[in-house]
Design a protein around this motif. Structure first.
Motif, short mmCIF file in Angstrom:
data_model
loop_
_atom_site.label_atom_id
_atom_site.label_comp_id
_atom_site.label_asym_id
_atom_site.label_seq_id
_atom_site.Cartn_x
_atom_site.Cartn_y
_atom_site.Cartn_z
N LEU A 1 0.98 -1.21 0.07
CA LEU A 1 -0.02 -0.05 0.03
C LEU A 1 0.87 1.30 0.05
O LEU A 1 1.79 1.35 0.76
CB LEU A 1 -0.92 -0.13 1.12
CG LEU A 1 -1.79 1.04 1.57
CD1 LEU A 1 -2.87 1.27 0.14
CD2 LEU A 1 -2.54 1.55 2.80
N ILE A 2 0.61 2.02 -0.92
CA ILE A 2 1.21 3.45 -1.00
C ILE A 2 0.73 4.60 0.06
O ILE A 2 -0.49 4.67 0.16
CB ILE A 2 1.23 3.98 -2.48
CG1 ILE A 2 1.60 3.09 -3.42
CG2 ILE A 2 2.16 5.48 -2.41
CD1 ILE A 2 3.09 2.63 -3.33
N ILE A 3 1.58 5.11 0.97
CA ILE A 3 0.85 5.80 2.11
C ILE A 3 1.63 7.39 2.02
O ILE A 3 2.91 7.37 1.62
CB ILE A 3 1.15 5.28 3.28
CG1 ILE A 3 2.69 4.60 3.55
CG2 ILE A 3 0.05 4.11 3.46
CD1 ILE A 3 2.76 4.15 4.71
N PRO A 4 0.97 8.26 2.46
CA PRO A 4 1.51 9.69 2.70
C PRO A 4 2.06 9.69 4.07
O PRO A 4 1.02 9.34 4.86
CB PRO A 4 0.55 10.82 2.45
CG PRO A 4 -1.14 9.86 2.77
CD PRO A 4 -0.46 8.45 2.23
N LEU B 1 7.48 5.74 -6.25
CA LEU B 1 6.27 5.24 -5.54
C LEU B 1 5.08 6.05 -5.89
O LEU B 1 3.69 5.64 -6.20
CB LEU B 1 6.52 5.47 -4.23
CG LEU B 1 7.20 4.43 -3.43
CD1 LEU B 1 7.67 4.83 -1.81
CD2 LEU B 1 6.75 3.03 -3.40
N ALA B 2 5.46 7.49 -6.19
CA ALA B 2 4.06 8.31 -6.59
C ALA B 2 3.61 7.76 -7.91
O ALA B 2 2.29 8.04 -8.09
CB ALA B 2 4.84 9.81 -6.71
N ALA B 3 4.35 7.54 -8.67
CA ALA B 3 3.82 7.18 -10.11
C ALA B 3 2.91 5.74 -9.75
O ALA B 3 2.02 5.43 -10.78
CB ALA B 3 4.85 6.75 -11.30
N ASP C 1 5.74 6.75 1.13
CA ASP C 1 6.22 5.38 1.46
C ASP C 1 5.44 4.45 1.30
O ASP C 1 4.22 4.75 0.76
CB ASP C 1 6.77 5.41 3.15
CG ASP C 1 7.73 4.66 3.61
OD1 ASP C 1 8.24 3.93 2.48
OD2 ASP C 1 8.20 4.56 4.68
N SER C 2 5.91 3.02 1.53
CA SER C 2 4.99 2.10 1.45
C SER C 2 5.07 1.30 2.53
O SER C 2 5.93 1.30 3.26
CB SER C 2 5.52 1.26 0.09
OG SER C 2 6.72 0.97 0.25
N CYS D 1 6.33 0.68 7.97
CA CYS D 1 6.60 1.48 6.49
C CYS D 1 8.10 1.38 6.30
O CYS D 1 9.12 1.26 7.07
CB CYS D 1 6.39 2.93 6.77
SG CYS D 1 4.92 3.47 7.66
N ASN D 2 8.06 1.00 4.96
CA ASN D 2 9.55 0.73 4.44
C ASN D 2 10.92 1.68 4.86
O ASN D 2 11.74 1.32 5.25
CB ASN D 2 9.55 0.63 3.02
CG ASN D 2 10.83 0.36 2.43
OD1 ASN D 2 11.68 1.12 1.97
ND2 ASN D 2 10.97 -0.96 2.15
#
Length: 218
Positions: free
Chosen positions: A117-120, A201-203, A134-135, A146-147
């Motif tokens: 999951l991609i997270i802010p 990650l943003a992409a 982050d992811s 978080c990575n």
């Protein structure tokens, strides 16, 4: 005859449009790659490496990650304005940094968190605040890892650093993260430049459904 001529003109217009799109994408791709190369070479020149071999491996991997980032960015579904010359996204910055709602965070993450999951992530102290990307790379019954930023509870509160708070994925939070928005003493200031990892990650952010990372063909 007239209708056939119309079809011929229409076909020619479609071909020209396709050529224009192809050329436009190629120019954007080249601009992004050039910008990322300059940025990453400068960044690597400032890092301390334990051995020449490690530095060589980092340089050898640059083409793969830079080309991947450029392709994924151009194939993504981001609603933000892309500045290919500077390798960044642009959007109007909010006067205040994103607000934290631990109850909504807990409700979202307890139901939707998963590895990948991609997270802010809100990173802040008494003066400086920004949102990073982050992811998730590990999940337990009480929280997730978080990575880059370590363990947090389902509320998004860091278990390791008081200046770290994971936010529920939203357009506002991800817009701030993708554009590098920064607040100094609670006032908007010059945006920061995202790392290549953050651009990758943003992409993968799926702006139509934040719970499902965007998957590209390459």
């Amino acid at each position: 005859m007239y209708s056939l001529g119309f079809l011929s003109v229409q076909s020619g217009c479609e071909e020209q449009t396709e050529l224009w799109r192809s050329s436009s994408r190629s120019n954007a791709y080249n601009a992004l790659c050039n910008t990322f190369y300059v940025r990453e070479i400068y960044r690597l020149s400032k890092e301390q490496f334990g051995s020449v071999e490690r530095l060589q491996r980092r340089f050898a991997s640059l083409p793969y990650y830079i080309e991947k980032a450029a392709n994924h960015i151009l194939e993504g579904n981001s609603p933000l304005t892309l500045d290919t010359q500077n390798g960044s996204w642009i959007a109007k910055q909010s006067r205040a940094m994103p607000k934290v709602d631990e109850e909504k965070n807990h409700q979202f993450f307890s139901q939707n968190v998963f590895v990948g999951l991609i997270i802010p992530v809100l990173v802040y102290d008494a003066e400086y605040s920004t949102v990073r990307i982050d992811s998730v790379d590990e999940v337990t019954s009480s929280g997730f890892h978080c990575n880059q930023f370590g363990w947090v509870a389902m509320s998004g509160s860091s278990q390791e650093n008081t200046g770290i708070q994971v936010l529920k994925p939203s357009k506002a939070a991800f817009s701030a993260a993708c554009c590098g928005h920064v607040w100094l003493l609670s006032r908007a200031t010059t945006p920061r430049v995202l790392t290549l990892r953050e651009m990758l990650l943003a992409a993968r952010i799926n702006w139509q459904d934040f719970k499902r990372p965007f998957i590209t063909q390459k």
